[in-house]
Design a protein around this motif. Structure first.
Motif, short mmCIF file in Angstrom:
data_model
loop_
_atom_site.label_atom_id
_atom_site.label_comp_id
_atom_site.label_asym_id
_atom_site.label_seq_id
_atom_site.Cartn_x
_atom_site.Cartn_y
_atom_site.Cartn_z
N ALA A 110 0.84 -1.19 0.00
CA ALA A 110 0.00 0.00 0.00
C ALA A 110 0.88 1.24 0.00
CB ALA A 110 -0.91 0.00 1.23
N LEU A 111 0.60 2.17 -0.92
CA LEU A 111 1.42 3.37 -1.03
C LEU A 111 0.62 4.50 -1.67
CD1 LEU A 111 1.79 2.87 -4.18
CD2 LEU A 111 4.08 2.09 -3.67
N HIS A 112 1.25 5.66 -1.76
CA HIS A 112 0.63 6.80 -2.42
C HIS A 112 0.90 6.72 -3.92
CE1 HIS A 112 -0.44 10.94 -3.38
NE2 HIS A 112 -0.92 11.08 -2.17
N PRO A 113 -0.05 7.12 -4.78
CA PRO A 113 0.19 7.06 -6.23
C PRO A 113 1.31 7.99 -6.70
CG PRO A 113 -1.91 8.13 -5.74
CD PRO A 113 -1.43 7.51 -4.48
N LEU A 114 1.70 8.98 -5.88
CA LEU A 114 2.82 9.85 -6.23
C LEU A 114 4.14 9.35 -5.64
CD1 LEU A 114 1.26 13.43 -5.82
CD2 LEU A 114 1.70 12.16 -7.95
N ASP A 138 -5.72 9.93 -3.54
CA ASP A 138 -5.29 10.83 -4.61
C ASP A 138 -4.94 12.21 -4.08
OD1 ASP A 138 -5.57 8.99 -6.70
OD2 ASP A 138 -7.73 9.36 -6.84
N GLU A 139 -5.14 12.44 -2.79
CA GLU A 139 -4.82 13.73 -2.21
C GLU A 139 -3.30 13.93 -2.16
OE1 GLU A 139 -6.96 16.12 -1.32
OE2 GLU A 139 -8.56 14.84 -2.13
N PRO A 140 -2.83 15.18 -2.39
CA PRO A 140 -1.38 15.43 -2.41
C PRO A 140 -0.80 15.56 -1.00
CG PRO A 140 -2.56 17.46 -2.86
CD PRO A 140 -3.61 16.39 -2.76
N ARG A 141 -0.91 14.48 -0.24
CA ARG A 141 -0.41 14.41 1.13
C ARG A 141 -0.27 12.94 1.49
NH1 ARG A 141 -4.65 12.06 2.80
NH2 ARG A 141 -6.78 12.86 2.59
N LEU A 142 0.32 12.68 2.64
CA LEU A 142 0.45 11.31 3.08
C LEU A 142 -0.92 10.75 3.47
CD1 LEU A 142 3.23 9.78 3.32
CD2 LEU A 142 3.42 12.26 3.15
N PRO A 143 -1.13 9.43 3.35
CA PRO A 143 -2.44 8.85 3.65
C PRO A 143 -2.80 8.95 5.13
CG PRO A 143 -0.82 7.13 3.27
CD PRO A 143 -0.17 8.41 2.88
N THR A 144 -4.09 8.97 5.39
CA THR A 144 -4.60 9.04 6.76
C THR A 144 -4.90 7.64 7.28
OG1 THR A 144 -6.91 9.18 6.07
CG2 THR A 144 -5.67 11.26 6.20
N HIS A 149 -7.61 2.11 6.62
CA HIS A 149 -8.66 1.16 7.03
C HIS A 149 -9.71 0.99 5.93
CE1 HIS A 149 -7.59 0.07 11.11
NE2 HIS A 149 -7.29 1.33 11.37
N ASP A 150 -9.92 2.02 5.11
CA ASP A 150 -10.93 1.95 4.05
C ASP A 150 -10.45 1.28 2.78
OD1 ASP A 150 -12.70 3.23 5.71
OD2 ASP A 150 -12.45 5.21 4.80
N LEU A 151 -9.21 0.84 2.75
CA LEU A 151 -8.66 0.28 1.50
C LEU A 151 -9.47 -0.92 1.04
CD1 LEU A 151 -6.43 0.59 -0.58
CD2 LEU A 151 -4.95 -0.82 0.86
N GLY A 152 -9.93 -1.73 1.96
CA GLY A 152 -10.86 -2.79 1.60
C GLY A 152 -10.25 -4.12 1.25
N GLU A 153 -8.95 -4.24 1.27
CA GLU A 153 -8.30 -5.53 1.04
C GLU A 153 -6.99 -5.57 1.82
OE1 GLU A 153 -6.34 -6.24 -2.85
OE2 GLU A 153 -7.32 -4.38 -3.47
N THR A 180 -0.92 7.02 11.45
CA THR A 180 -0.94 6.26 10.20
C THR A 180 -0.19 4.94 10.37
OG1 THR A 180 -1.11 8.26 8.86
CG2 THR A 180 -0.25 6.29 7.77
N VAL A 181 0.96 4.97 11.02
CA VAL A 181 1.71 3.75 11.28
C VAL A 181 0.89 2.80 12.15
CG1 VAL A 181 3.73 2.83 12.49
CG2 VAL A 181 3.98 4.80 10.96
N ALA A 182 0.25 3.33 13.17
CA ALA A 182 -0.56 2.50 14.06
C ALA A 182 -1.69 1.83 13.29
CB ALA A 182 -1.12 3.34 15.20
N ALA A 183 -2.28 2.54 12.33
CA ALA A 183 -3.37 1.96 11.54
C ALA A 183 -2.88 0.76 10.75
CB ALA A 183 -3.95 3.02 10.61
#
Length: 387
Positions: A110-114, A138-144, A149-153, A180-183
Motif C-alpha cells: 500500500a502506497l501513495h500514487p505519487l 489521490d490527495e497530495p499528502r500522506l495517507p490518513t 482502514h478503508d482500503l478494503g483488502e 498512520t503507522v498504528a493503523a
C-alpha cells in the motif's frame, strides 16, 4: 514530426546553456553536481575523505572495509540493528519489500500514487519483483489512518515516502505519522519508510532520525540527494531482514566489486551536510516567503509556493506560463545578471502552467530576503504579460 524535432532541439539547447551556467560563476540557491568537473569532484573527495575514514586501509572488496563502516554508521544514526549498502534506492526498496512479502505472505504494497516507485521506476515493483501496489489516496499528502482502514483488502506492507517529493516535499505532523503507522499495525502490516530525503525531515517532525526510523520496520535512505554524495543508498532494519536483503542484493546484481568512492562520499556527506540541513530548512522558509513577495511585486498575476511554508529545504513554485517560457526567462536571468533564481528545468502541469522544484542549500545561505525578492522581481519582469 518536424515540430517534435524542433522542440527536442530547443530543449537540448536549453540544457547546454544551463550546463554552461552551472560551470560558470553564476550565483544559485543550491549546489549541483553538474557544476563540477571530474577532476574537481575527485579533488574534493580526496580533500574531505581523510577526515572521515582511514585512507591508508585496504580498499573495499565486495562490501567490506569502508562500505561496512558506512553501513554501521547509518544503522547507528537510525537506531536499527543492521544496514546494507545498495548502488541505488530503486534496488534497495524492491529488495526490502520483496523480503517483507516473503515474510508476511502478501505481495501487496500500500502506497501513495505519487510515491517514487509509482512515478519514476517504470513499474519495477511489478515487472521485476512480482509485487502488487495498492493506491491509498489521490490527495497530495500522506495517507490518513481512515484511508488505510478503508482500503478494503489486505496488504503486507505500507510504504510511506518521507517527504513525499512529487506532492511538493510534504510531510505529515508527528501525530499524523504515528497514527498512520498504528493503523497499518492494526491490520498486521509491516511499515517501510522511503526515506530518500529523511535526513531533512527531523525539523518539521520535531523528532530525531532514530525516533522517526523507530516507527518503521525498515528504512531506506539516499546519499546523493540532500547529502550530496556521488551515489548509493542504505537499507536499514532488523539483522535478519538485512541478511536476507544482502542475498537478494547479490541476485539483483548490486554487489559491486569496489564501491569506495560512493561510500567515502556518503561518509563525507554525513559529516559535512547532515549537521547543516536544519539551517537549510530554516532558510528555505525565508526564501519561499521572499520569493512569493517578489513575484507579486514584479507583476505576476498569480503564483504559488507549495507547501507554504516549506516542510523541508525543498518546495515547489507554480507559475501561469509554459515550461519553455519559464526556462528561457531563467536562463536569460542567469546569463545577464550572474544570478539564477530557478536553476533546473520546469515541469509542465497543464496548458500554460508549470512548476519548479526549489532547493536551498549552502549557496543559498548567502541570499538574504531582499536579494531573493529583487531576483524574483527581475525574473517576473522577464515574463510575457498575460491577457
Amino acid at each position: 514530426m518536424n515540430d517534435m524535432n524542433d522542440s527536442a532541439k530547443e530543449q537540448a539547447a536549453r540544457r547546454s546553456r544551463r550546463l554552461e551556467l552551472y560551470r560558470s560563476s553564476v550565483r544559485t540557491l543550491s549546489w549541483t553536481a553538474h557544476s563540477a568537473t571530474l577532476r574537481e569532484q575527485l579533488e574534493d573527495l580526496v580533500r574531505e575523505a581523510g577526515a572521515v575514514h582511514d585512507l591508508d586501509e585496504p580498499a573495499d572488496v565486495y562490501g567490506n572495509g569502508v562500505v561496512e563502516a558506512l553501513e554501521g554508521r547509518v544503522a547507528g544514526l537510525l537506531g536499527m540493528e543492521d544496514a546494507a549498502f545498495f548502488p541505488t534506492g530503486t534496488m534497495a526498496q524492491q529488495v526490502a519489500l520483496r523480503c517483507w512479502a516473503g515474510r508476511t505472505g502478501n505481495r501487496a504494497v500500500a502506497l501513495h500514487p505519487l510515491a517514487h516507485p509509482e512515478v519514476h521506476e517504470r513499474n519495477a515493483f511489478g515487472e521485476v519483483s512480482g509485487l502488487r501496489t495498492l493506491r491509498l489516496t489521490d490527495e497530495p499528502r500522506l495517507p490518513t489512518p481512515q484511508e488505510i482502514h478503508d482500503l478494503g483488502e489486505p496488504f503486507g506492507a505500507l510504504m510511506l515516502e518521507l517527504p513525499l517529493r512529487d506532492a511538493g516535499f510534504v510531510l505529515p505532523t508527528w501525530e499524523e505519522l504515528t497514527a498512520t503507522v498504528a493503523a497499518a499495525r492494526e491490520l498486521d502490516a509491516v511499515v517501510h519508510f522511503d526515506g530518500a530525503r529523511l535526513w531533512e525531515s527531523t525539523v518539521h517532525l520535531g523528532h530525531s532520525l532514530e525516533e522517526i526510523a523507530g516507527l518503521a520496520d525498515s528504512v531506506y535512505v539516499s546519499f546523493y540527494k540532500s547529502l550530496q554524495g556521488l551515489s548509493g543508498a542504505v537499507l536499514a532494519g532488523p539483522a535478519s531482514l538485512v541478511a536476507e536483503a544482502k542475498v537478494w542484493r547479490h541476485r539483483y546484481g548490486g554487489l559491486a566489486f569496489q564501491q569506495f568512492p560512493a561510500a567515502l562520499s556518503a561518509l563525507v556527506g554525513l559529516e559535512r551536510e547532515l549537521p547543516r540541513l536544519p539551517e537549510y530548512v530554516a532558510h528555505a522558509k525565508v526564501v519561499a516567503q521572499a520569493l512569493a513577495e517578489g513575484l507579486a511585486e514584479g507583476g505576476v498575476p498569480w503564483s504559488r509556493v507549495h507547501p507554504e511554508p516549506p516542510h523541508t529545504h525543498q518546495f515547489q513554485v507554480w507559475l501561469p506560463h509554459s515550461r519553455e517560457v519559464l526556462e528561457d526567462a531563467a536562463l536569460a536571468q542567469g546569463e545577464e545578471t550572474g544570478r539564477m533564481l530557478f536553476m533546473s528545468s520546469w515541469t509542465a502541469q497543464g496548458p500554460g502552467i508549470a512548476y519548479h522544484e526549489m532547493t536551498v542549500s549552502s549557496p543559498g545561505l548567502d541570499w538574504d530576503a531582499e536579494e531573493v525578492r529583487e531576483a524574483a522581481r527581475d525574473f517576473a519582469r522577464r515574463l510575457p504579460a498575460r491577457g
